[in-house]
Design a protein around this motif. Structure first.
Motif, PDB file in Angstrom:
ATOM      1  N   MET A   1      32.138  -4.925  20.976  1.00  0.00           N
ATOM      2  CA  MET A   1      33.200  -6.277  21.847  1.00  0.00           C
ATOM      3  C   MET A   1      34.083  -5.216  21.548  1.00  0.00           C
ATOM      4  O   MET A   1      35.057  -5.935  21.824  1.00  0.00           O
ATOM      5  N   ARG A   2      34.554  -4.268  20.991  1.00  0.00           N
ATOM      6  CA  ARG A   2      36.242  -3.924  21.292  1.00  0.00           C
ATOM      7  C   ARG A   2      36.655  -3.161  21.669  1.00  0.00           C
ATOM      8  O   ARG A   2      37.590  -3.096  22.682  1.00  0.00           O
ATOM      9  N   GLU A   3      35.691  -2.969  23.410  1.00  0.00           N
ATOM     10  CA  GLU A   3      35.711  -2.170  24.313  1.00  0.00           C
ATOM     11  C   GLU A   3      35.849  -3.230  25.916  1.00  0.00           C
ATOM     12  O   GLU A   3      34.835  -3.838  26.044  1.00  0.00           O
ATOM     13  N   LEU A   4      36.973  -2.998  26.313  1.00  0.00           N
ATOM     14  CA  LEU A   4      37.159  -4.323  27.199  1.00  0.00           C
ATOM     15  C   LEU A   4      37.374  -3.844  28.647  1.00  0.00           C
ATOM     16  O   LEU A   4      36.771  -4.460  29.620  1.00  0.00           O
ATOM     17  N   GLY A   5      37.351  -2.335  28.629  1.00  0.00           N
ATOM     18  CA  GLY A   5      37.364  -1.933  29.849  1.00  0.00           C
ATOM     19  C   GLY A   5      38.633  -2.109  31.227  1.00  0.00           C
ATOM     20  O   GLY A   5      38.435  -2.724  32.061  1.00  0.00           O
ATOM     21  N   ILE A   6      40.041  -2.194  30.280  1.00  0.00           N
ATOM     22  CA  ILE A   6      40.706  -2.257  31.371  1.00  0.00           C
ATOM     23  C   ILE A   6      41.316  -1.109  32.016  1.00  0.00           C
ATOM     24  O   ILE A   6      41.219  -0.268  31.884  1.00  0.00           O
ATOM     25  N   VAL A 291      25.088  -7.877  15.195  1.00  0.00           N
ATOM     26  CA  VAL A 291      24.850  -9.638  15.969  1.00  0.00           C
ATOM     27  C   VAL A 291      25.558 -10.131  16.846  1.00  0.00           C
ATOM     28  O   VAL A 291      27.109  -9.757  16.835  1.00  0.00           O
ATOM     29  N   PRO A 292      25.205  -9.361  18.454  1.00  0.00           N
ATOM     30  CA  PRO A 292      26.453  -9.847  19.611  1.00  0.00           C
ATOM     31  C   PRO A 292      27.275 -11.897  18.795  1.00  0.00           C
ATOM     32  O   PRO A 292      25.969 -12.640  18.347  1.00  0.00           O
ATOM     33  N   VAL A 293      28.202 -11.635  18.873  1.00  0.00           N
ATOM     34  CA  VAL A 293      29.193 -13.306  18.139  1.00  0.00           C
ATOM     35  C   VAL A 293      29.281 -13.641  19.719  1.00  0.00           C
ATOM     36  O   VAL A 293      30.484 -12.686  20.519  1.00  0.00           O
ATOM     37  N   LEU A 311      43.262 -21.458  22.099  1.00  0.00           N
ATOM     38  CA  LEU A 311      43.264 -22.209  20.945  1.00  0.00           C
ATOM     39  C   LEU A 311      41.857 -21.201  20.310  1.00  0.00           C
ATOM     40  O   LEU A 311      42.168 -20.627  19.189  1.00  0.00           O
ATOM     41  N   MET A 312      40.627 -21.556  20.588  1.00  0.00           N
ATOM     42  CA  MET A 312      39.660 -20.797  19.900  1.00  0.00           C
ATOM     43  C   MET A 312      39.913 -19.441  19.856  1.00  0.00           C
ATOM     44  O   MET A 312      39.323 -18.931  18.371  1.00  0.00           O
ATOM     45  N   MET A 313      40.329 -18.893  20.212  1.00  0.00           N
ATOM     46  CA  MET A 313      40.550 -17.148  20.551  1.00  0.00           C
ATOM     47  C   MET A 313      41.713 -16.967  19.200  1.00  0.00           C
ATOM     48  O   MET A 313      41.334 -16.336  18.433  1.00  0.00           O
ATOM     49  N   THR A 314      42.349 -17.814  19.394  1.00  0.00           N
ATOM     50  CA  THR A 314      43.835 -17.461  17.876  1.00  0.00           C
ATOM     51  C   THR A 314      42.948 -17.803  17.108  1.00  0.00           C
ATOM     52  O   THR A 314      43.270 -17.227  15.574  1.00  0.00           O
ATOM     53  N   GLU A 325      40.701  -8.198  20.671  1.00  0.00           N
ATOM     54  CA  GLU A 325      39.343  -7.755  22.326  1.00  0.00           C
ATOM     55  C   GLU A 325      38.240  -8.489  21.636  1.00  0.00           C
ATOM     56  O   GLU A 325      37.166  -9.102  22.204  1.00  0.00           O
ATOM     57  N   GLU A 326      37.266  -8.491  20.705  1.00  0.00           N
ATOM     58  CA  GLU A 326      36.447  -8.938  19.904  1.00  0.00           C
ATOM     59  C   GLU A 326      36.890 -10.584  20.911  1.00  0.00           C
ATOM     60  O   GLU A 326      35.592 -11.109  21.123  1.00  0.00           O
TER      61      GLU A 326
END
Ligand code: NIG
Ligand code: FE
Length: 388
Positions: A1-6, A291-293, A311-314, A325-326
């Protein structure tokens, strides 16, 4: 989940609604069509559109009075016990016409697009009777065909016990299983079936009866699980092969293991914990267990009157210790996974549906970091630049 492929200095080519190419601008070699629309994203960040995998965005009326009562210390359960809560919205929805329901949801969908949500799941569950539940699902199907936004309809007839069935839970479960579910499956009115599995709502046994019937009829499954009490809703979701188990504020250690083993997506709803102030789901434990979140808004008039995915991300970052990233992964590709759409939605990859947003931020982390403002400048749905 931390790999965004920027990709820095990147470009995306869309053709016929899909991503045709993505990479560094300087590395593109193929021919370009003459009649191409070019969108300059210099100084901005291009992201996949948000996939909000859990909402109740079709409702009538509002419940700001409950918001005020909670500010003075009342709990969600107190208010439901006094005739507020889900049933108060049910009485408003039963008075509304299909046209009115469509109109208000259509306005919300446009506003959601403006905030970067290109696909939203929307549940029924404020009718709680044959006619009104079907009206809600028909309205959702029409919106799916008419609106710019992607809409995934979920049947949530098991949201609360309607007043006509007070003291007769088995009677209502029988109505759902024998009449509503077969009709909905035959008319293809919903992709998912969901159940609010909670003390005072639907117990494990009822949830299993309803979800098993839905599964036999070909619906995919979701569960509102372990929100207010640790009931084993997550374990049930795992056992029945649900696509996602949502809420999970009170999930047990065994529940975490069960989700991990069964590959069920955990649909976390940061806005609900923030709004109801009842504690957060153990995002770290879930992620660390493999677990995929996903994170979603749960947009509804009672427990979270916000559809802002940034806002949910914050909240996920500040209160649940998810990394930016997650949180971004959870709001995009994992949201798509929570809807069974990860092969076609949720990331910018060749062949996938071209659903993207341009955010006026210097770095993707600003989305969660600089909160309370809308950074979205352009929205592309199915390869088309929307005028919103
Ligand atoms: O997901 N938990 C149950 N249902 C909604 C709340 C709906 C309402 O209060 O109207 C939820 O939080
Ligand atoms: Fe919900």
């Amino acid at each position: 989940m931390r790999e965004l492929g920027i990709v820095t200095d990147g470009a995306v080519l869309c053709r016929e609604g899909r991503v045709a190419w993505v990479g560094k601008t300087g590395e593109f070699t193929g021919p370009l069509p003459d009649d191409m629309t070019v969108l300059d994203g210099t100084g901005m960040v291009v992201l996949p559109g948000f996939v909000d995998s859990h909402t109740h965005a079709m409702f009538a009326g509002s419940r700001e009075r409950e918001f005020a009562l909670r500010s003075e210390g009342a709990t969600y359960q107190d208010i439901a016990g006094q005739g507020g809560g889900i049933l108060s919205t049910v009485s408003q929805v039963r008075k509304a016409s299909k046209r009115e329901l469509k109109h208000s949801t259509s306005r919300y969908l446009t506003e959601m697009l403006r905030h970067g949500t290109t696909t939203a799941e929307i549940k029924s569950g404020y009718g709680l009777a044959m006619e009104t539940e079907v009206t809600m699902l028909e309205a959702l199907r029409e919106l799916r065909d008419e609106e710019l936004s992607g809409v995934v309809p979920t049947f949530l007839g098991a949201h609360a016990l309607p007043p006509e069935f007070a003291g007769n839970l088995p009677g209502y479960v029988a109505l759902l299983v024998e009449r509503l579910l077969p009709y909905i499956a035959r008319k293809n009115l919903a992709v998912f079936c969901d159940v609010f599995c909670e003390q005072g709502y639907f117990g494990l046994e009822e949830a299993e009866t309803i979800l098993s019937a839905a599964k036999v009829l070909g619906l995919k499954l979701k569960v509102h699980a372990d929100e207010l009490t640790s009931m084993g809703g997550a374990e049930l979701a795992a056992r029945l092969g649900a696509v996602s188990a949502d809420h999970l504020e009170k999930i047990s250690g065994r529940g975490v293991e069960a989700l991990a083993e069964a590959g069920v997506v955990a649909g976390l709803l940061p806005g609900v914990s923030f709004s109801l102030n009842h504690g957060y789901a153990p995002a770290r434990r879930l992620i660390d267990a493999g677990v995929p979140v996903a994170i979603a808004s749960d947009f509804n008039p009672g427990s979270c009157m916000s559809f802002s995915m940034p806002l949910m991300m914050t909240i996920a970052c500040t209160q649940m210790r998810m990394t930016p990233e997650e949180a971004l992964t959870a709001a995009t590709i994992n949201g798509a996974a929570a809807l069974g759409l990860s092969a076609t939605h949720g990331s910018i990859e060749p062949g996938k549906q071209a659903d993207m947003i341009l955010a006026s931020v210097p770095d993707y982390r600003f989305l969660a970091y600089h909160f309370g403002v809308n950074h979205v400048r352009s929205v592309i749905k199915n390869g088309t630049l929307l005028e919103l």
